[in-house]
Write an enzyme that holds these catalytic residues in place. Sequence first.
Site, PDB file in Angstrom:
ATOM      1  N   GLU A  85       1.910  -4.010   4.179  1.00 14.99           N
ATOM      2  CA  GLU A  85       1.083  -2.876   3.774  1.00 14.99           C
ATOM      3  C   GLU A  85      -0.368  -3.074   4.194  1.00 14.99           C
ATOM      4  O   GLU A  85      -1.031  -4.020   3.743  1.00 14.99           O
ATOM      5  CB  GLU A  85       1.127  -2.688   2.256  1.00 14.99           C
ATOM      6  CG  GLU A  85       0.338  -1.490   1.807  1.00 14.99           C
ATOM      7  CD  GLU A  85       0.229  -1.370   0.293  1.00 14.99           C
ATOM      8  OE1 GLU A  85       0.308  -2.407  -0.387  1.00 14.99           O
ATOM      9  OE2 GLU A  85       0.065  -0.260  -0.200  1.00 14.99           O
TER      10      GLU A  85
ATOM     11  N   GLU B 133       1.254   4.945  -7.397  1.00 13.27           N
ATOM     12  CA  GLU B 133       0.523   3.698  -7.643  1.00 13.27           C
ATOM     13  C   GLU B 133      -0.937   4.020  -7.938  1.00 13.27           C
ATOM     14  O   GLU B 133      -1.849   3.760  -7.132  1.00 13.27           O
ATOM     15  CB  GLU B 133       0.640   2.792  -6.418  1.00 13.27           C
ATOM     16  CG  GLU B 133       0.146   1.383  -6.660  1.00 13.27           C
ATOM     17  CD  GLU B 133       0.220   0.501  -5.432  1.00 13.27           C
ATOM     18  OE1 GLU B 133       0.046   1.003  -4.301  1.00 13.27           O
ATOM     19  OE2 GLU B 133       0.447  -0.707  -5.585  1.00 13.27           O
TER      20      GLU B 133
HETATM   21  O1  LIG Z   1      -2.741  -2.419  -3.733  1.00 20.00           O
HETATM   22  C1  LIG Z   1      -1.778  -1.832  -3.247  1.00 20.00           C
HETATM   23  O2  LIG Z   1      -1.809  -0.666  -2.759  1.00 20.00           O
HETATM   24  C2  LIG Z   1      -0.450  -2.474  -3.197  1.00 20.00           C
HETATM   25  O3  LIG Z   1       0.519  -1.741  -3.058  1.00 20.00           O
HETATM   26  C3  LIG Z   1      -0.286  -3.969  -3.230  1.00 20.00           C
HETATM   27  O4  LIG Z   1       1.082  -4.260  -3.332  1.00 20.00           O
HETATM   28  C4  LIG Z   1      -0.982  -4.701  -4.332  1.00 20.00           C
HETATM   29  O5  LIG Z   1      -2.304  -4.836  -4.101  1.00 20.00           O
HETATM   30 MG   LIG Z   2       0.033   0.205  -2.300  1.00 22.92          MG
END
Ligand SMILES: O=C(O)C(=O)[C@H](O)CO
Ligand SMILES: [Mg+2]
Length: 274
Positions: free
Chosen positions: A149, A247
Amino acid sequence: MATPLSKPKLAANLSMIFPEVEFLDRFAAAAAVGFRAVEYLFPYAYAKTEIRARLDSWGLEQVLFNAPPGDFENGERGVAGLPGREDEFRKSIELALDYAATLRCPRIHVMAGLVPLAGDPRRHREVYVENLSWAAGQARNGSVDLMIEPLNAKDFPGYLIGTPQAARSVIEEVGARNIKLQYDFYHAQMTHGRLLDTFAAEQDLIGHVQIAGVPGRNEPDDSQEINYRAVFAGLETMGYGGWIGCEYRPRGETVAGFAWAAPYGIGPKGKRQG
Ligand SMILES: O=C(O)C(=O)[C@H](O)CO
Ligand SMILES: [Mg+2]
């Protein structure tokens, strides 16, 4: 004309939403508002059987979690790209795969780590490629995809992988089918914008998506910069049928903040999606 209603497959990120309840109670909270899937950062403080029991009790699918990140409390953000930490990395992947087998989780995010000011990014990238090559072989037996990511430099200064192009370069060098790109629209907007264009350019590698509002990383609603109705419609047009991890940090009580998700069946009267 209103954007056609898409049907995004939304997963609750239990490390970020429902902070008002204990972690192990967040599974019930997510199911109660209509989520069918969950993700989170690190399950390791809990017995995997405890988590499995909650997934089963509430009919939830586990779609992602992270490999152990090193000393997270003291600022580490992954060890996969840190020279000299290879043994720790291998043990972390073995632990993560053990949890993934019990939780029936098909995706593990492997954080790359921070390059110190005096560090050599090329050496760190070399180690990341070597470690991911080893880990891909371990994960293949359990049909687990390892995610890379890109994280934005404002929140994660020094993080080894800052753009989708850098992630692509590592994935192509590793050359394993089960290393994929985790496309987080929050980081993408914080770093480069042109969200659907960059998604389309990397779509062949994308195995998971996450969302949050920009700039606050709060609810992905109209008070923030990203128009997620347009994003969801674009993802549907491009044929992305994967999970979308919510998230974000709720501004207040989580359920009170679900107005943005009501069109997708999530909220106080949430009907289970799908
Ligand atoms: O911070 C994010 O966007 C994440 O998805 C990581 O897994 C954790 O920092
Ligand atoms: Mg993330």
